[in-house]
Design a protein around this motif. Structure first.
Motif, PDB file in Angstrom:
ATOM      1  N   GLU A   1       0.814  -1.215   0.000  1.00 19.06           N
ATOM      2  CA  GLU A   1       0.000   0.000   0.000  1.00 19.06           C
ATOM      3  C   GLU A   1       0.848   1.266   0.000  1.00 19.06           C
ATOM      4  O   GLU A   1       0.395   2.327  -0.403  1.00 19.06           O
ATOM      5  N   SER A   2       2.101   1.152   0.444  1.00 14.55           N
ATOM      6  CA  SER A   2       2.960   2.333   0.524  1.00 14.55           C
ATOM      7  C   SER A   2       3.531   2.749  -0.823  1.00 14.55           C
ATOM      8  O   SER A   2       4.267   3.730  -0.902  1.00 14.55           O
TER       9      SER A   2
ATOM     10  N   GLY B   1       7.027  -0.080  -1.167  1.00 13.90           N
ATOM     11  CA  GLY B   1       6.393  -1.246  -0.568  1.00 13.90           C
ATOM     12  C   GLY B   1       6.410  -2.444  -1.499  1.00 13.90           C
ATOM     13  O   GLY B   1       6.615  -3.581  -1.055  1.00 13.90           O
TER      14      GLY B   1
END
Length: 379
Positions: A325-326, A330
């Protein structure tokens, strides 16, 4: 047509999953044939690989099977779901426990979807109908079929020449193992084809309702065939030698009953795990044999693995989804952690190598010292 980075990563991850699916499920078709000597180990996995590759041409169900996964999860993070399935496949392969790659994929997709869109995005009713109920029914039906088939095999051949009976059943095993390999290829390779195709459609690189391109069909077939050829020797040992004593009659009965159940379920449109069917057939063949010795400890661990496959793969998929999600960083972290996990599993597996040379060896547990003293004094 420029393929986005997202589509590229999904394609690569899907093919890695397909590869693990291949070596993880080789035992389903070939374990009993190897255990009884009907086929030499390397010949068995080569035959299974060729048949899996040939089955890739069965294209009609690829989108339908993968749409089942999509309808269960609505929106999913296929890349993270695939990572969860790969992790579970590698872990269960390392410990030598047969588990369903299809259920691992469902679990990974559900976990990734849950963290991305919440529990409302998961269709639990569809999950129960299409996954959980068949998961319970498959080993029971196959086990009962294997038990009956074994009883009939011994009953029919009770007056046959003892030296000729095993040879006839071994020939039958080659045919039934080939049918299982074809069934495996036509079922399991389709998941990967469909995931790649639906990802490309959602990314706009393919028109809506397109079928899988030729390169997707070929690459998915090659990936699963290559994995099959390398052989999941640890799981082959468990199914062939770890559950029950398998002779040629039991091996033929287990394979024939599993083939019948899989082909019948395919005709009726019911999705069953080939792992559950084949394992249930082997267990049933053991129970149908007079004075059979069933290793209930191994069978219990195998069933436990089936129970935890969905939640375990789901947790791995959810973790991958949270990290991804980052953004780009990520995604890189997920890739690095996944590769590191795979490397650790591979290194640890080299400490106790199981291959074609020793797949039929049964590990001997050490005898406790007090047992030796009681039996004949201290040495």
């Amino acid at each position: 047509m420029v393929v986005s980075v997202l589509v590229t990563t999904v394609v690569v991850t899907a093919l890695i999953f397909d590869f693990t699916n291949g070596f993880h499920d080789t035992a389903n078709a070939m374990a009993t044939s190897i255990a009884t000597g009907a086929l030499r180990p390397k010949v068995a996995v080569a035959l299974s690989a060729v048949l899996n590759l040939g089955a890739r041409s069965c294209r009609s169900r690829s989108r339908r099977r993968s749409r089942a996964a999509w309808s269960t999860t609505r929106r999913s993070l296929p890349r993270c779901g695939l990572v969860g399935a790969i992790v579970w496949n590698l872990l269960t392969w390392y410990v030598g426990l047969p588990s369903s790659s299809s259920h691992a994929l469902f679990g990974g997709l559900i976990g990734a979807t849950w963290v991305a869109a919440g529990s409302d995005a998961v269709r639990f009713a569809k999950l129960a109908e299409k996954v959980l109920v068949p998961a319970l029914a498959a080993p029971l039906i196959a086990g009962l079929a294997g038990m009956v088939a074994t009883y009939l095999a011994f009953r029919i051949t009770r007056r046959a020449t003892a030296s000729r009976t095993p040879r006839g059943f071994r020939i039958g095993q080659i045919a039934s193992a080939s049918m299982l390999s074809l069934a495996h290829g036509t079922n399991d390779a389709q998941k990967t084809m469909g995931i790649i195709t639906l990802t490309m459609i959602s990314a706009g690189t393919l028109p809506k309702d397109s079928g899988p391109p030729v390169w997707v069909i070929v690459s998915a077939g090659v990936a699963i065939a290559l994995g099959t050829y390398l052989g999941g020797w640890r799981i082959i040992r468990t199914l062939g030698k770890g559950i029950t004593d398998i002779g040629a009659p039991q091996g033929f009965a287990a394979q024939a009953s599993a083939t019948a159940v899989i082909l019948t379920s395919s005709h009726l449109g019911i999705a069953l795990s080939t792992t559950h069917v084949c394992s249930g057939g082997i267990l049933g063949a053991g129970l149908g044999t007079p004075q059979a010795k069933v290793q209930w400890g191994t069978a219990g661990r195998m069933i436990l693995a089936w129970v935890v496959t969905l939640p375990a793969a789901g947790l791995a998929g959810a973790f991958a989804g949270v990290v991804a999600e980052s953004g780009t960083f990520g995604t890189i972290v997920v890739a690095v952690v996944g590769l590191a996990f795979g490397l650790v599993i591979y290194i640890r597996s080299r400490r106790d190598v199981v291959g074609a040379h020793n797949v039929n060896d049964i590990p001997v547990e050490p005898i406790p010292a007090e047992t030796v003293e009681t039996a004949g004094g201290t040495r």
